[in-house]
Design a protein around this motif. Sequence first.
Motif, mmCIF file in Angstrom:
data_model
loop_
_atom_site.group_PDB
_atom_site.id
_atom_site.type_symbol
_atom_site.label_atom_id
_atom_site.label_comp_id
_atom_site.label_asym_id
_atom_site.label_seq_id
_atom_site.Cartn_x
_atom_site.Cartn_y
_atom_site.Cartn_z
ATOM 1 N N GLU A 11 0.031 -12.346 -29.519
ATOM 2 C CA GLU A 11 -0.795 -11.466 -30.333
ATOM 3 C C GLU A 11 -0.223 -11.472 -31.748
ATOM 4 O O GLU A 11 0.866 -10.948 -31.981
ATOM 5 N N LYS A 12 -0.933 -12.130 -32.658
ATOM 6 C CA LYS A 12 -0.496 -12.258 -34.052
ATOM 7 C C LYS A 12 0.901 -12.872 -34.145
ATOM 8 O O LYS A 12 1.738 -12.433 -34.933
ATOM 9 N N GLY A 13 1.177 -13.886 -33.315
ATOM 10 C CA GLY A 13 2.450 -14.591 -33.346
ATOM 11 C C GLY A 13 3.552 -13.948 -32.520
ATOM 12 O O GLY A 13 4.572 -14.566 -32.260
ATOM 13 N N ASP A 14 3.380 -12.698 -32.145
ATOM 14 C CA ASP A 14 4.360 -11.991 -31.322
ATOM 15 C C ASP A 14 3.945 -12.097 -29.853
ATOM 16 O O ASP A 14 2.819 -12.461 -29.541
ATOM 17 N N ILE A 15 4.864 -11.736 -28.955
ATOM 18 C CA ILE A 15 4.524 -11.681 -27.538
ATOM 19 C C ILE A 15 4.362 -10.222 -27.145
ATOM 20 O O ILE A 15 5.263 -9.407 -27.353
ATOM 21 N N LYS A 16 3.200 -9.910 -26.593
ATOM 22 C CA LYS A 16 2.925 -8.560 -26.096
ATOM 23 C C LYS A 16 2.836 -8.638 -24.577
ATOM 24 O O LYS A 16 2.114 -9.459 -24.024
ATOM 25 N N PHE A 17 3.597 -7.771 -23.905
ATOM 26 C CA PHE A 17 3.624 -7.784 -22.447
ATOM 27 C C PHE A 17 2.540 -6.866 -21.899
ATOM 28 O O PHE A 17 2.390 -5.723 -22.336
ATOM 29 N N ILE A 18 1.799 -7.407 -20.949
ATOM 30 C CA ILE A 18 0.635 -6.722 -20.382
ATOM 31 C C ILE A 18 1.032 -5.438 -19.659
ATOM 32 O O ILE A 18 0.427 -4.394 -19.847
ATOM 33 N N ARG A 19 2.057 -5.509 -18.819
ATOM 34 C CA ARG A 19 2.394 -4.409 -17.922
ATOM 35 C C ARG A 19 2.855 -3.148 -18.655
ATOM 36 O O ARG A 19 2.477 -2.043 -18.291
ATOM 37 N N ASP A 20 3.696 -3.307 -19.685
ATOM 38 C CA ASP A 20 4.250 -2.110 -20.332
ATOM 39 C C ASP A 20 3.920 -1.990 -21.821
ATOM 40 O O ASP A 20 4.297 -1.012 -22.459
ATOM 41 N N GLY A 21 3.229 -2.988 -22.389
ATOM 42 C CA GLY A 21 2.854 -2.911 -23.801
ATOM 43 C C GLY A 21 3.988 -3.240 -24.761
ATOM 44 O O GLY A 21 3.797 -3.198 -25.975
ATOM 45 N N ASN A 22 5.180 -3.555 -24.243
ATOM 46 C CA ASN A 22 6.301 -3.910 -25.111
ATOM 47 C C ASN A 22 5.939 -5.149 -25.922
ATOM 48 O O ASN A 22 5.141 -5.984 -25.499
ATOM 49 N N VAL B 285 1.310 -20.782 -19.593
ATOM 50 C CA VAL B 285 -0.041 -21.171 -19.194
ATOM 51 C C VAL B 285 -0.831 -21.453 -20.464
ATOM 52 O O VAL B 285 -1.362 -20.539 -21.110
ATOM 53 N N GLY B 286 -0.882 -22.730 -20.837
ATOM 54 C CA GLY B 286 -1.606 -23.140 -22.047
ATOM 55 C C GLY B 286 -1.122 -22.365 -23.258
ATOM 56 O O GLY B 286 0.078 -22.170 -23.450
ATOM 57 N N ASP B 287 -2.073 -21.914 -24.050
ATOM 58 C CA ASP B 287 -1.718 -21.087 -25.204
ATOM 59 C C ASP B 287 -2.102 -19.631 -24.954
ATOM 60 O O ASP B 287 -2.180 -18.835 -25.868
ATOM 61 N N ARG B 288 -2.320 -19.305 -23.661
ATOM 62 C CA ARG B 288 -2.820 -17.979 -23.311
ATOM 63 C C ARG B 288 -1.770 -17.000 -22.816
ATOM 64 O O ARG B 288 -1.848 -15.814 -23.101
ATOM 65 N N ALA B 289 -0.796 -17.464 -22.011
ATOM 66 C CA ALA B 289 0.118 -16.510 -21.371
ATOM 67 C C ALA B 289 1.453 -17.157 -21.052
ATOM 68 O O ALA B 289 1.561 -18.377 -20.934
ATOM 69 N N ILE B 290 2.455 -16.306 -20.907
ATOM 70 C CA ILE B 290 3.765 -16.713 -20.414
ATOM 71 C C ILE B 290 4.137 -15.741 -19.296
ATOM 72 O O ILE B 290 3.907 -14.532 -19.413
ATOM 73 N N ILE B 291 4.653 -16.283 -18.203
ATOM 74 C CA ILE B 291 5.095 -15.475 -17.079
ATOM 75 C C ILE B 291 6.606 -15.660 -16.983
ATOM 76 O O ILE B 291 7.081 -16.768 -16.772
ATOM 77 N N ILE B 292 7.338 -14.567 -17.168
ATOM 78 C CA ILE B 292 8.796 -14.627 -17.191
ATOM 79 C C ILE B 292 9.351 -13.971 -15.929
ATOM 80 O O ILE B 292 8.912 -12.891 -15.535
ATOM 81 N N ASP B 293 10.332 -14.630 -15.323
ATOM 82 C CA ASP B 293 11.004 -14.102 -14.139
ATOM 83 C C ASP B 293 12.263 -13.361 -14.605
ATOM 84 O O ASP B 293 13.264 -13.972 -14.952
#
Length: 160
Positions: free
Chosen positions: A143-154, A120-128
């Motif tokens: 977040e700072k070039g890395d991907i941070k997952f909302i649900r578990d913070g990984n 979704v644009g440069d805001r989010a990725i939804i992975i199945d």
Amino acid sequence: TLDFDFTMMMMKFPSLLVAAMLLLLPTAIALAPPVDRRHALGAAFGLAFGAAAPAIAASATATTTTSPFEGTFSDPINHPGGTRTIKVIGESIGEYTLAQVEGGGGRGEPKSFVLPALIVGDRAIIIDFSPKGGPRDFTGVLEKGDIKFIRDGNRWPRLE
């Protein structure tokens, strides 16, 4: 015409289509003019029997794109030693882009796997993650070039 990969992805993983529609809903509501009951009923009928029509109509404005989510990442917390490479696999429709995550080789996971995703644009990725037995709608943000997952913070640190 719609890209074959896009059509097949939506047919194979309808949860991505539902996620995309849910993400669009607040914008659609905010931009929609007031309607009377007759027009609202007609719109509901159209949604029930023609959900693919907006995507087909939008295909005329589809564009090829790249994404800041593309690249290779690791998963040192959950699957050390493995990699995840995110690639755009089709055209964008508005700010929605189909992608896939190719990964594997980490501790406790298959040697290789492919997961469908929606950027979704440069805001989010939804992975199945359902092909690996996980959730269908796992959302991450940059977040700072890395991907941070909302649900578990990984966090998936970028490797390249």
